[in-house]
Design a protein around this motif. Structure first.
Motif, short mmCIF file in Angstrom:
data_model
loop_
_atom_site.label_atom_id
_atom_site.label_comp_id
_atom_site.label_asym_id
_atom_site.label_seq_id
_atom_site.Cartn_x
_atom_site.Cartn_y
_atom_site.Cartn_z
N PRO A 1 0.72 -1.29 -0.09
CA PRO A 1 0.11 0.11 0.12
C PRO A 1 0.74 1.24 -0.01
O PRO A 1 2.12 1.03 0.26
N ASP A 2 0.21 2.41 -0.04
CA ASP A 2 0.77 3.71 -0.12
C ASP A 2 1.07 3.96 1.47
O ASP A 2 0.19 4.06 2.30
N LEU A 3 2.43 3.94 1.74
CA LEU A 3 2.89 4.23 2.97
C LEU A 3 3.49 5.57 3.32
O LEU A 3 3.78 6.36 2.18
N LYS A 4 3.47 6.26 4.39
CA LYS A 4 4.06 7.64 4.64
C LYS A 4 5.47 7.58 4.71
O LYS A 4 6.26 6.74 5.38
N VAL A 5 6.09 8.36 3.76
CA VAL A 5 7.54 8.32 3.52
C VAL A 5 8.08 9.06 4.52
O VAL A 5 9.21 8.68 5.23
N GLY A 6 7.49 10.38 5.26
CA GLY A 6 8.19 10.97 6.30
C GLY A 6 9.36 11.68 5.70
O GLY A 6 9.55 12.36 4.63
N VAL A 7 10.39 11.98 6.79
CA VAL A 7 11.53 12.63 6.34
C VAL A 7 12.47 11.60 5.50
O VAL A 7 12.86 10.51 5.99
N LEU A 8 12.79 12.05 4.30
CA LEU A 8 13.53 11.38 3.50
C LEU A 8 15.11 10.87 4.09
O LEU A 8 15.41 9.72 3.94
N ASP A 9 15.58 11.74 4.79
CA ASP A 9 17.20 11.38 5.36
C ASP A 9 16.71 10.19 6.41
O ASP A 9 17.66 9.60 6.51
N SER A 10 15.68 10.20 7.18
CA SER A 10 15.38 9.22 8.17
C SER A 10 15.50 7.83 7.41
O SER A 10 15.81 6.95 8.31
N LYS B 1 -4.22 -4.04 7.19
CA LYS B 1 -4.27 -2.58 7.63
C LYS B 1 -4.72 -2.42 9.14
O LYS B 1 -4.72 -1.47 9.72
N ALA B 2 -5.61 -3.59 9.55
CA ALA B 2 -5.93 -3.53 10.99
C ALA B 2 -4.80 -3.52 11.85
O ALA B 2 -4.68 -2.68 12.82
N LYS B 3 -3.88 -4.33 11.50
CA LYS B 3 -2.78 -4.64 12.67
C LYS B 3 -1.58 -3.45 12.26
O LYS B 3 -0.66 -3.04 13.20
N TYR B 4 -1.44 -3.13 11.05
CA TYR B 4 -0.47 -2.29 10.68
C TYR B 4 -0.97 -0.99 9.71
O TYR B 4 -0.85 -1.03 8.47
N PRO B 5 -1.84 -0.16 10.38
CA PRO B 5 -2.42 1.18 9.85
C PRO B 5 -1.46 1.84 8.93
O PRO B 5 -0.25 2.23 9.51
N THR B 6 -1.73 2.02 7.62
CA THR B 6 -0.85 2.91 7.00
C THR B 6 -0.96 4.16 7.14
O THR B 6 0.12 4.91 6.46
N ALA B 7 -1.46 4.70 8.04
CA ALA B 7 -1.54 6.09 8.35
C ALA B 7 -0.31 6.23 9.24
O ALA B 7 0.13 7.52 9.60
N LEU B 8 0.25 5.32 9.93
CA LEU B 8 1.34 5.60 10.61
C LEU B 8 2.58 5.53 10.18
O LEU B 8 2.72 5.28 9.08
N PRO B 9 3.63 6.33 10.81
CA PRO B 9 4.72 6.59 10.13
C PRO B 9 5.47 5.18 10.15
O PRO B 9 5.26 4.29 10.75
N LEU B 10 6.39 4.97 9.08
CA LEU B 10 7.19 3.92 8.88
C LEU B 10 8.10 3.38 10.29
O LEU B 10 7.89 2.16 10.60
N SER B 11 8.50 4.30 10.84
CA SER B 11 9.16 3.75 12.19
C SER B 11 8.05 3.21 13.39
O SER B 11 8.29 2.48 13.98
N SER B 12 6.87 3.50 13.28
CA SER B 12 5.75 3.04 14.11
C SER B 12 5.51 1.85 13.68
O SER B 12 5.22 0.52 14.45
N LEU B 13 5.50 1.52 12.42
CA LEU B 13 5.18 0.18 11.98
C LEU B 13 6.22 -0.85 12.20
O LEU B 13 5.97 -2.03 12.62
N ALA B 14 7.34 -0.29 12.18
CA ALA B 14 8.64 -1.33 12.24
C ALA B 14 8.47 -1.34 14.04
O ALA B 14 8.79 -2.75 14.40
N ASP B 15 7.96 -0.66 14.89
CA ASP B 15 8.06 -0.74 16.07
C ASP B 15 7.13 -1.67 16.39
O ASP B 15 7.16 -2.49 17.47
N ILE B 16 5.85 -1.61 16.06
CA ILE B 16 5.04 -2.85 16.24
C ILE B 16 5.63 -4.09 15.93
O ILE B 16 5.19 -5.12 16.70
#
Length: 380
Positions: free
Chosen positions: A40-49, A108-123
């Motif tokens: 899915p389309d995920l949140k890119v956030g800050v490119l450097d991160s 999407k229920a367990k890994y909401p695409t609205a969350l930042p990538l770092s949050s998905l990794a933390d889950i």
């Protein structure tokens, strides 16, 4: 053996044309299969991160794969290598592992695409760490019960030196009074005659002609002998010197051990059910997390490699190991335009510089690629 590769290519005209060419070639030669891998389309956030995220995801990938392997190994050991049973329980979201990968859908229920990538990794990281810790606890609890039962069964079912004498010795075979007691002695077959000739001389307080052979098994037999209680220690010491083994025996103790055996057997069965259910649920959870993690890595590396706006296509390639080298060469040729520094050895060149650290640690390809270790899928 099968190889599974997750790749991504940008949505430029040349790449898309080459993807179609690849699909036609695969269909014609039947050397591999290719299907879209929906991310899915995920949140890119800050490119450097994303550079740091690339390394973090790489380490988390290794940890998750390790936990899956440990969980699968426990499943095989607990089910005592019964392949059918293992396959029944080694599922992902109710499907066999290969089907889950080839028909992957983002949860999407367990890994909401609205969350930042770092949050998905933390889950994923929290889930994996929790399962790794719980696996040690569950495994230790089950193995302790199993070891206790095995130890007791060895004691009760071994040779005449250790096994239970229930059913061999009857109450009428023993004499117990204020002054007299009966001992049970294990004598090897080669020492039967020696026993008959010497047992009365092992103590002055042995009742003459009191020895009887109660049971013979293999290369030894159990003899009874009656003597005065005051002479028990002296008799035991001299019997040991003559290589006769005096068995400690009591009807109450034997019955207690049999009760303990039944209790441990019931407890093991209960623990088995609990542990197998836990393994089944958490193997599925870890495998699902792992494939989502692979998708995250493809997304991150695609953004780093192809830039913004996000525009790429992810594909799952499956091929037999014997065809892998040819497929790799074909891919290198088809997508050489993605690497302006490529030479005749494209796909094998050791490059660094602006390439993310996560990619520098593995063979470089002009396109994004991550392998799915099929050893994990072949759990049985």
């Amino acid at each position: 053996m099968t190889d599974l590769w997750l790749i991504s290519v940008p949505l430029d005209k040349t790449s898309l044309s080459n993807v179609e060419q690849l699909k036609r070639f695969i269909a014609k030669t039947n050397q591999a299969s290719c299907c879209k891998f929906p991310i899915p389309d995920l949140k890119v956030g800050v490119l450097d991160s994303l550079l740091t995220m690339s390394d973090d995801l790489s380490m988390l990938d290794k940890l998750t794969e390790s936990v899956i392997k440990k969980t699968g190994q426990c499943m095989k050991e607990v089910m005592e290598h019964t392949a059918d049973k293992v396959l029944e329980n080694a599922l992902a979201n109710g499907a066999d592992l290969m089907s889950y990968v080839t028909k992957f859908q983002w949860d999407k229920a367990k890994y909401p695409t609205a969350l930042p990538l770092s949050s998905l990794a933390d889950i994923i990281n929290k889930d994996v760490s929790l399962v790794e810790t719980e696996l040690k606890f569950q495994s230790t609890a089950y193995n302790n019960v199993k070891a206790s039962l095995q130890s007791l069964e060895y004691e009760l079912d071994g040779n005449l030196q250790t096994r239970s004498l229930n059913g061999i010795v009857r109450r009428e075979d023993l004499v117990f009074s204020e002054y007299l007691t009966t001992l049970l002695v294990v004598v090897s077959r080669g020492n039967y005659l020696k026993w008959e000739r010497t047992y009365e001389s092992l103590s002055d307080f042995v009742v003459p002609r009191s020895s009887r052979k109660l049971h013979e098994e293999g290369e030894s037999a159990v003899f009874s002998v009656t003597l005065f209680k005051r002479a028990v220690w002296e008799f035991k010491a001299k019997a040991q010197q003559s290589k006769f083994t005096v068995r400690e025996y009591s009807f109450d103790l034997e019955e207690a051990k049999q009760r303990e055996r039944k209790q441990l057997s019931v407890h093991k069965k209960e623990q088995y059910g609990i542990f197998v259910r836990w393994l089944k649920v958490n193997y599925s959870e870890m495998f699902r997390a792992w494939i989502h993690l692979k998708a995250l890595r493809v997304f991150v590396e695609s953004v780093l490699r192809y830039g913004l706006p996000v525009s790429y296509q992810a594909l799952l390639l499956q091929t037999e190991r014997k065809h892998s080298q040819k497929l790799k060469e074909d891919l290198a040729s088809l997508f050489i335009h993605l690497d302006p520094t490529a030479t005749a050895t494209a796909g094998k060149t050791d490059v660094s510089g602006d390439i993310p650290a996560g990619l520098c640690q593995q063979e470089y390809f002009s396109y994004v690629r991550f392998d799915i270790n099929t050893n994990v899928l072949e759990i049985s």
